[in-house]
Design an enzyme around this catalytic site. Structure first.
Site, PDB file in Angstrom:
ATOM      1  N   HIS A  99       0.842  -1.202   0.000  1.00 18.51           N
ATOM      2  CA  HIS A  99       0.000   0.000   0.000  1.00 18.51           C
ATOM      3  C   HIS A  99       0.871   1.243   0.000  1.00 18.51           C
ATOM      4  O   HIS A  99       1.980   1.248   0.529  1.00 18.51           O
ATOM      5  CB  HIS A  99      -0.940   0.014   1.206  1.00 18.51           C
ATOM      6  CG  HIS A  99      -0.246  -0.084   2.533  1.00 18.51           C
ATOM      7  ND1 HIS A  99       0.212  -1.276   3.032  1.00 18.51           N
ATOM      8  CD2 HIS A  99       0.064   0.858   3.459  1.00 18.51           C
ATOM      9  CE1 HIS A  99       0.769  -1.069   4.216  1.00 18.51           C
ATOM     10  NE2 HIS A  99       0.703   0.220   4.497  1.00 18.51           N
ATOM     11  N   HIS A 101       0.770   5.276   1.088  1.00 20.58           N
ATOM     12  CA  HIS A 101       0.086   6.342   1.813  1.00 20.58           C
ATOM     13  C   HIS A 101       0.175   7.630   0.988  1.00 20.58           C
ATOM     14  O   HIS A 101       1.263   7.984   0.506  1.00 20.58           O
ATOM     15  CB  HIS A 101       0.791   6.647   3.143  1.00 20.58           C
ATOM     16  CG  HIS A 101       0.749   5.537   4.145  1.00 20.58           C
ATOM     17  ND1 HIS A 101      -0.149   5.518   5.180  1.00 20.58           N
ATOM     18  CD2 HIS A 101       1.502   4.408   4.279  1.00 20.58           C
ATOM     19  CE1 HIS A 101       0.053   4.435   5.925  1.00 20.58           C
ATOM     20  NE2 HIS A 101       1.053   3.740   5.397  1.00 20.58           N
TER      21      HIS A 101
HETATM   22  P1  AMP Z   1       1.502   0.783   7.514  1.00 21.57           P
HETATM   23  O1  AMP Z   1       1.762   1.049   8.970  1.00 21.57           O
HETATM   24  O2  AMP Z   1       2.372   1.527   6.571  1.00 21.57           O
HETATM   25  O3  AMP Z   1       1.474  -0.709   7.242  1.00 21.57           O
HETATM   26  O4  AMP Z   1       0.050   1.347   7.256  1.00 21.57           O
HETATM   27  C1  AMP Z   1      -1.107   0.651   7.522  1.00 21.57           C
HETATM   28  C2  AMP Z   1      -2.224   1.655   7.577  1.00 21.57           C
HETATM   29  O5  AMP Z   1      -3.450   0.991   7.464  1.00 21.57           O
HETATM   30  C3  AMP Z   1      -2.286   2.473   8.898  1.00 21.57           C
HETATM   31  O6  AMP Z   1      -2.086   3.852   8.614  1.00 21.57           O
HETATM   32  C4  AMP Z   1      -3.700   2.190   9.418  1.00 21.57           C
HETATM   33  O7  AMP Z   1      -4.325   3.322   9.981  1.00 21.57           O
HETATM   34  C5  AMP Z   1      -4.421   1.732   8.162  1.00 21.57           C
HETATM   35  N1  AMP Z   1      -5.562   0.851   8.400  1.00 21.57           N
HETATM   36  C6  AMP Z   1      -5.591  -0.279   9.156  1.00 21.57           C
HETATM   37  N2  AMP Z   1      -6.823  -0.816   9.114  1.00 21.57           N
HETATM   38  C7  AMP Z   1      -7.581  -0.035   8.318  1.00 21.57           C
HETATM   39  C8  AMP Z   1      -8.953  -0.070   7.880  1.00 21.57           C
HETATM   40  N3  AMP Z   1      -9.793  -1.038   8.254  1.00 21.57           N
HETATM   41  N4  AMP Z   1      -9.383   0.916   7.068  1.00 21.57           N
HETATM   42  C9  AMP Z   1      -8.547   1.900   6.676  1.00 21.57           C
HETATM   43  N5  AMP Z   1      -7.257   1.984   7.040  1.00 21.57           N
HETATM   44  C10 AMP Z   1      -6.776   1.033   7.853  1.00 21.57           C
END
Ligand code: AMP
Length: 137
Positions: A99, A101
């Site tokens: 993913h 950001h």
């Molecule tokens: P990372 O720490 O780079 O792996 O980012 C994962 C991101 O996913 C974090 O910023 C979380 O806030 C986001 N996240 C986790 N669960 C969900 C969800 N159900 N819907 C939207 N974002 C999510």
């Protein structure tokens, strides 16, 4: 194998605030909203991270990330945007599904702290550059 949370979002098992969808890519609001409009762009096929996704798939995700960054600047009042992708836990990756950001930036105190300290002192930069170059071949 247990599905990760983004695979569950893709399969409609968990809701999301969807921003964009095509056959290969999905974008939605990050639940944590580090800044207003913070979004995530993901590949629909599961790959662990940026370093393991095939180029063509990665390019499709980056195209949508660019679009969302442009929207933040043109229409959301953002003055800047951070495009960020974490690879592996040591780098802060918490969801093991590629993913990107897209984090709109409104002012330097808007809640997102990215500290890139200068730690170059004592490092042999020519040797590091040579080592990396050799391994790119
Ligand atoms: P990372 O720490 O780079 O792996 O980012 C994962 C991101 O996913 C974090 O910023 C979380 O806030 C986001 N996240 C986790 N669960 C969900 C969800 N159900 N819907 C939207 N974002 C999510």
């Amino acid at each position: 194998m247990e599905k990760d949370i983004f695979c569950k979002i893709i399969d409609g098992e968990i809701p999301c605030y969807k921003l964009y969808e095509d056959n290969d890519v999905l974008a939605f609001l990050d639940i944590s909203q580090v800044t207003k409009g913070h979004s995530l762009v993901i590949s629909k096929k599961h790959y662990d991270n940026f370093l393991t996704i095939p180029k063509e798939e990665m390019h499709k995700v980056m195209d949508v990330a660019q679009l969302l960054g442009q929207v933040a600047i043109k229409f959301m009042g953002a003055k800047g945007v951070n495009i960020l992708t974490n690879c592996y836990e040591e780098a802060g990756q918490t969801v093991k599904h590629f993913h990107v950001h897209v984090i709109p930036r409104y002012e330097s105190t808007d809640g997102f702290i990215l500290e890139m300290k200068n730690n170059a002192e004592g490092l042999n930069l020519p040797a590091i550059a040579n080592f990396v170059k050799e391994n790119l071949k």
